[in-house]
Every structure is written in structure tokens, then in C-alpha cells.
Design an enzyme around this catalytic site. Sequence first.
Site, PDB file in Angstrom:
ATOM      1  N   LYS A 133      40.169  45.556  35.263  1.00  0.00           N
ATOM      2  CA  LYS A 133      39.638  46.877  35.634  1.00  0.00           C
ATOM      3  C   LYS A 133      38.871  47.433  34.445  1.00  0.00           C
ATOM      4  O   LYS A 133      39.141  47.054  33.300  1.00  0.00           O
ATOM      5  CB  LYS A 133      40.793  47.815  35.988  1.00  0.00           C
ATOM      6  CG  LYS A 133      40.393  49.033  36.777  1.00  0.00           C
ATOM      7  CD  LYS A 133      40.259  48.752  38.257  1.00  0.00           C
ATOM      8  CE  LYS A 133      39.701  49.937  39.010  1.00  0.00           C
ATOM      9  NZ  LYS A 133      39.770  49.757  40.460  1.00  0.00           N
ATOM     10  N   ASP A 173      34.332  51.659  41.935  1.00  0.00           N
ATOM     11  CA  ASP A 173      35.582  52.425  42.076  1.00  0.00           C
ATOM     12  C   ASP A 173      35.135  53.890  42.066  1.00  0.00           C
ATOM     13  O   ASP A 173      33.951  54.176  42.349  1.00  0.00           O
ATOM     14  CB  ASP A 173      36.566  52.103  40.932  1.00  0.00           C
ATOM     15  CG  ASP A 173      37.968  52.674  41.187  1.00  0.00           C
ATOM     16  OD1 ASP A 173      38.710  52.090  41.986  1.00  0.00           O
ATOM     17  OD2 ASP A 173      38.322  53.715  40.592  1.00  0.00           O
TER      18      ASP A 173
END
Length: 451
Positions: A133, A173
Site C-alpha cells: 500500500k 484508493d
Amino acid sequence: MLTTMSMKNAYLLSVMDDLKVKSAHEPEFLQAVEEVLESLEPVVETDPRYERQNIIGRMVEPERVVMFRVPWVDDGGKVQVNRGYRVQFNSAIGPYKGGLRLHPSVNLSVIKFLGFEQVFKNSLTTLPMGGGKGGSDFDPKGKSDGEVMRFCQSFMTELQRHIGPDTDVPAGDIGVGAREIGFLFGQYKKIRNEFTGVLTGKGLSYGGSLARTEATGFGLCYFADAQLRDNGQSFAGKRVVISGSGNVAIYANQKCVQLGGKVIAMSDSNGYIVDENGIDYKVIQEIKEVKRDRIKTYLDYVPSARYVEGCSGIWTVPCDIAMPCATQNEIGENSAKTLIANGCIGVFEGANMPSTPGAIAAYQAAGILFSPAKASNAGGVATSGLEMSQNSERLSWTFEEVDAKLKGIMEGIYAACAAAAEKYGMKGNIQAGANIAGFLKVADAMLWQGI
Ligand code: NDP
């Protein structure tokens, strides 16, 4: 002994205690790890290899963390600086894969919690993807397209050294949609002189996949539908509250309505709207994706609706089904209890870790249905995996083909979570089942690969 949890296994307790010392300033990360480790107790106790090989101790430590300076020039000619992150958590079952978040609340703790969750989620999809991430504390809100482009170019100038189609494949995201992915991809291509599937969520004209935009929201509803049906329920006629009004929320609304539900409330970080006649996802799409405006302008389209300032009050709107699709820890214990008191029969997580531990305990005590994010929002990354497959084949599949695969994957994830929960004596506990099923594949690969 630092631990205050219900966990009893000495090995898991020692890993958790160690982490609490080393990561004392990373509350979101500790929260995510603790939630997983509690579920793994029966697994660790039935197979001594996990302790002998210190699999858990290795899994809570990212393989690599990259932090970097992101300088960019604003429209006034001033130099701004943000902090960039990429956490490459685990590559046991495939290249690192996970989104990039652009939001002022981003810090190392947030990115590590998201990366840790991603490892289990990607494993659940059954596709060959490791977990990672990244992101930055840059806030795209209120910035011009030029400013967003210059930021993305600067961010990718550093990130490109660490990623690649067989190494690490980022995606979107919070705050990273089609516009940002386009700028990031353009810069990667310029520096590396290669056109590869290094990012997912790309535009359709340059290697994106049909149905990727809809995938997380659609997947959430396919999962919820499977869980509801397994419990003798369905979306038909249900009043649904969805928090957020971004990528996940908009398409969760669309699919929920297709499955027979009525979405009566949605939100952004300023406040929420209530429309008892049902919120048309196309209006939200227009406000958020086209105009990049605030949700309160919904009243310009539907004057009979109601707008309430402050986003957390959305959970006081009585509903049958709640789908948190905004951000972490958005449902606390009190909100959970209010939902339950108002007759809510199920909470299905679209956002990552939207329920606090107190909220989850309240769902469990009341016996309502609950789907944890790492299982029910896995449709986005699953479809990113399908985008990677299409890029490798140099082919594009139809919307229907991708959507059918997505539905099959989500139903498969539900079945795997339910089966794992039952096997380890926790029938119906989809949260524990998700942690266990996600863990087993990664742990097995780590055992095979040595230290
Ligand atoms: P978007 O940026 O498209 O939308 C985010 C939405 O949540 C916006 O409505 C935003 O409101 C709201 N929001 C963001 N931060 C906060 C906050 N601190 N408090 C209140 N509201 C907030 O993001 P996505 O829809 O892509 O992501 C939403 C969630 O889903 C995240 O948890 C993400 O990690 C998760 N997720 C996303 C996937 C994807 O494919 N996009 C895949 C899997 C999970 P505002 O506009 O006011 O900021």
C-alpha cells in the site's frame, strides 16, 4: 505483559507485545494486527510449524518500507513538500499489490495497516498477488488539475524505482481515481520508456479493464448478497445506508438497487443526505465524479431530500443494512449500538477497517450479520488482478465477462470464509473465517520458500 486482549496463546501474545513496543506510535496498524491475530489462535495451536518458523512474527513486519520527499510547485509558483510512502508488505504469493491513498490523514501507521490488511485480502481473491500500500498526505481536494498533475509526476519520479509489473503494481484508493492514475502512468512511461501494466485502474484507452471502476462497490454487494442468502435474507425491499460518496459508495449504491434494495442515505466528510425515495447513484456520480462538488448540492437536484452537517450522524438513520464505504474507524461502539437498536440486520464493510473493535463486539453481541472489509471489499483488487491478466495477454475482456468473474470470485470468497470459520469451530463468524482463509495460503507459501 502489555497485552489487554482476549488472546491466550503465548506465542501470539509475545508477537503482539513486541509489536506494541516497536510500533507504539502506529495505532491503526496495531489495531489491524490485533484483530487478525486474535482469529489465528486456533490455527497456530493446531500447527506447530507457524510458531517454529515464526511465521506470524515475520508477517507483521513489512518486507520493505519506502518513505520519500515529494516536492511540487503550486499554481502560485510556490514550492510545496509532501511525504510519500510505499509499504511492500508481503510478496510470498505474488508481486506486491495495493492502492495509493492521497489524503491529509495519511501517515505510516495508516499505510501499514492498509498494507497488512491487503496481504490477507489479496490471498482471499485466489489470484497471485502479494500485499502492499502507499500514498501521501497530499490533499487533492481544492487543487487544480495542474497541481494534481505536478504532484503525481513528482510522486512517481521516486516511486518508479521501486515498482514494476512483476514487482509491485499500485492502484487507486481514497483521493486517487482515474485522473491521478493517468498522471502517474504517464510519468512512469516517460521515465522508464516502457508501456506495461504497472498500475491498475487505468483508463480504458490505455490498458484499463472494463468494470474496474465499479468493481469494489459491485463486489461488496455480491458478497453481501451471498451472506444474506446464506442466512435466509436478501436485499429485496431493504433500506440501505451507505457512507461516503466516492468510488466504492457510488457503485455499491448502483448494485444494491439492482439487487432490490433502496439507498436512503449517503455522505461525504462534511455531512450526509437522506432521501426516503431512494438516492439515484447517477446524481451522486455527477456531483462527485464530474463536478467534484460537495454532497449537500444533492438538494439542488432533489429539493425534498434532507442534508445534515457532520458525517458521523449518518448511522442514526434507521436502516436494515449498513454499508460503511468512507474510511477507517467511522463506526464506533455507540454508532453500532444505535444501528442495532434501530433494527439493522447486517453491516457489510466497503471501506477498510471502518468498524472499531468496540463496534465489532457490539455486532457480535447482537448476532447481526457482519462482513469484514478484507473479504467484502476484495472485489476491487480482484478486478485489478484481472486487469493485470488482460495486460499480460494484450487483450481486453467484455464488461459482462469481467463482471461475471468478479461475481464468481466474491461468492467464492464468501464460501471460503464460511468454510474456514466452520472448520475452526466458529461457524458463522465470517470475520474469523476471512482472517484464517487469507492467512493459510500466505503462510503455506512462506513455509515453502524458507526464510
Ligand atoms: P474516494 O476518494 O473515491 O471516496 C472516499 C469517500 O469517503 C468520499 O466521499 C470522502 O468524502 C469520504 N471520506 C474520506 N475520508 C473521510 C474521512 N476521514 N471522514 C469522513 N469521510 C471521509 O475513495 P474510495 O471510494 O476509493 O475509498 C473508500 C474506502 O474504500 C477506503 O477505505 C478505501 O481504502 C476502501 N477501498 C477502496 C477500493 C477501491 O477500489 N477504490 C478498494 C478497496 C477498498 P470527501 O469527498 O468529503 O473527502
